[in-house]
Design an enzyme around this catalytic site. Structure first.
Site, PDB file in Angstrom:
ATOM      1  N   ASP A 101       0.801  -1.231   0.000  1.00  0.00           N
ATOM      2  CA  ASP A 101       0.000   0.000   0.000  1.00  0.00           C
ATOM      3  C   ASP A 101       0.832   1.280   0.000  1.00  0.00           C
ATOM      4  O   ASP A 101       0.435   2.298   0.587  1.00  0.00           O
ATOM      5  CB  ASP A 101      -0.983  -0.007   1.176  1.00  0.00           C
ATOM      6  CG  ASP A 101      -2.193  -0.865   0.856  1.00  0.00           C
ATOM      7  OD1 ASP A 101      -2.587  -0.914  -0.327  1.00  0.00           O
ATOM      8  OD2 ASP A 101      -2.741  -1.487   1.784  1.00  0.00           O
ATOM      9  N   ASP A 161      -7.467  -3.752  -5.186  1.00  0.00           N
ATOM     10  CA  ASP A 161      -7.145  -2.426  -4.639  1.00  0.00           C
ATOM     11  C   ASP A 161      -5.799  -1.911  -5.153  1.00  0.00           C
ATOM     12  O   ASP A 161      -5.559  -0.708  -5.224  1.00  0.00           O
ATOM     13  CB  ASP A 161      -7.067  -2.449  -3.101  1.00  0.00           C
ATOM     14  CG  ASP A 161      -8.056  -3.372  -2.428  1.00  0.00           C
ATOM     15  OD1 ASP A 161      -8.491  -4.352  -3.071  1.00  0.00           O
ATOM     16  OD2 ASP A 161      -8.390  -3.129  -1.266  1.00  0.00           O
TER      17      ASP A 161
END
Ligand code: GLY
Length: 394
Positions: A101, A161
């Protein structure tokens, strides 16, 4: 398509009023979240502080940069630059960065800072984060591994994502001239688009690859209701992620894929255009919504609208305005006594009999929901002023 897409659009006055309210809320939060970060989700609609060790801490500084772009307020600038120091410290010390991330963390906090102020600290932090993201790449299978140790076959998976983490890599190539970042982003995109999207345009949240052969194995959920259901936010990430992939790659397959995943999202919306956390659930289910999904999709629509022909672009802009009207009128915070966030009724992680989630942030504000809500308002305000388009941090 769903009847809700004919709902009223947000007009200029609604957008201006909502953005002004959002910026007032950001100003109120500055004293509380300058030397500490904002938790991933609220508790009773109020965000507690946290250390800079979550995957979500980039979203609050992203909001501050959006607000500073409009106000040029010195306290906002000081807050956002203090947070750049914290993000540089985090990546230099490698604090909780063994995951993919890096884009969610460093695009809104540091790429933004560099684009807007030329901060060399921000540039350094974002480039280190891009290097860190490269360490998650498996050449065999061609993907960035989301979580867990790189040498454990049971962790050998990517998630939808991750398309949102790739703009950091494209930016790093542009900044340094080093093609490795772009190449990894392009390979991951090809793998993700090949296996994450089901024939009906819905998406798997996570997808496993064989660690020995690199061949695709199976899709599974993590945060959705079950493996073959449609997790609302995963679908939203696919929409914005494909729009950004199209901007950076120009891959001619992207517009049709975008339409396909978007149609799936729209078809499953309830009347007010804000989905339940998983598309298994509809009106009357009593399940919580995930307002952040609609904010993410609004941003994806506005991004894509600038990349396609005029008629299609107008269609996407109108749809984004309809989603935003519903969020502003039905979900945004207008009274700071109710919440210190921007958007109520988000859902981070909801336990089901078929997933492995621990329950967190259910029917609460979520930090990315707040960020993308303010980003969408910012994008729309640039359209309504007929000024130059907003320069994305992504
Ligand atoms: N990227 C994790 C989430 O959307 O909750």
């Amino acid at each position: 398509m769903h009847e809700g897409i004919h709902a009223a659009e947000a007009d200029d006055a609604l957008i201006t009023g909502a953005l002004d309210r959002a910026i007032e809320q950001i100003a109120r939060n500055i004293p509380h979240f300058t030397h500490v970060c904002q938790n991933h989700s609220s508790i009773g609609n109020f965000y507690p502080a946290c250390a800079n060790d979550q995957w979500t801490t980039g979203f609050w500084p992203g909001q501050v940069w959006l607000a500073w772009e409009k106000t040029r307020d010195k306290d906002m600038l000081s807050c956002a630059l203090t947070l750049v120091d914290s993000f540089l410290h985090r990546i230099e010390r490698k604090i909780e960065v063994d995951h993919h991330d890096m884009g969610f963390l460093y695009s809104p906090s540091c790429v933004s800072a560099y684009l807007l102020t030329g901060s060399e600290k921000a540039r350094k932090a974002a480039l280190l984060a891009a290097d860190q993201l490269l360490t998650r790449f498996h050449g065999k299978g061609g993907f960035l591994q989301a979580w867990g140790p790189m040498d454990k076959p049971e962790s050998h998976r990517f998630i939808i994502d991750c398309l949102m983490n790739l703009p950091l890599l494209y930016w790093a190539t542009k900044e340094t001239g080093d093609e490795r970042y772009r190449t990894v982003a392009e390979i991951h995109t090809a793998t993700s688009l090949a296996w994450s999207i089901r024939p009906d345009g819905s998406t798997y949240h996570t997808f496993f690859m064989d660690s020995v052969t690199g061949l695709p194995l199976r899709g599974e959920t993590c945060q959705g209701y079950k493996d073959d259901s449609i997790w609302a936010r995963g679908q939203a990430w696919s929409i914005y992620g494909i729009a950004l992939s199209y901007r950076y790659t120009g891959d001619s397959r992207c517009p049709a894929l975008f339409r396909k995943v978007l149609d799936c999202f729209i078809t499953h919306l309830p009347g007010d255009l804000v989905p339940y956390w998983d598309f298994t659930f509809t009106e009357g289910s009593g399940e919580p919504r995930d307002s952040s999904s609609s904010a993410i999709v609004a941003c994806g629509l506005l991004e894509m609208s600038s990349l396609v022909d005029e008629k299609t672009g107008q269609e996407y802009t109108c749809l984004a305005k309809r989603l935003m009207r519903s969020l502003v009128e039905g979900y945004s915070v207008s009274d700071p006594r109710v919440s210190n966030g921007q958007l109520l009724h988000g859902t981070y992680s909801k336990k089901s009999p078929y997933n492995t989630c621990t329950e967190e942030g259910v029917d609460e504000c979520v930090s990315w929901g707040d960020y993308f809500y303010v980003e969408a308002l910012t994008r729309l305000s640039h359209l309504s002023r007929l000024s130059t388009a907003w320069q994305p941090y992504w």
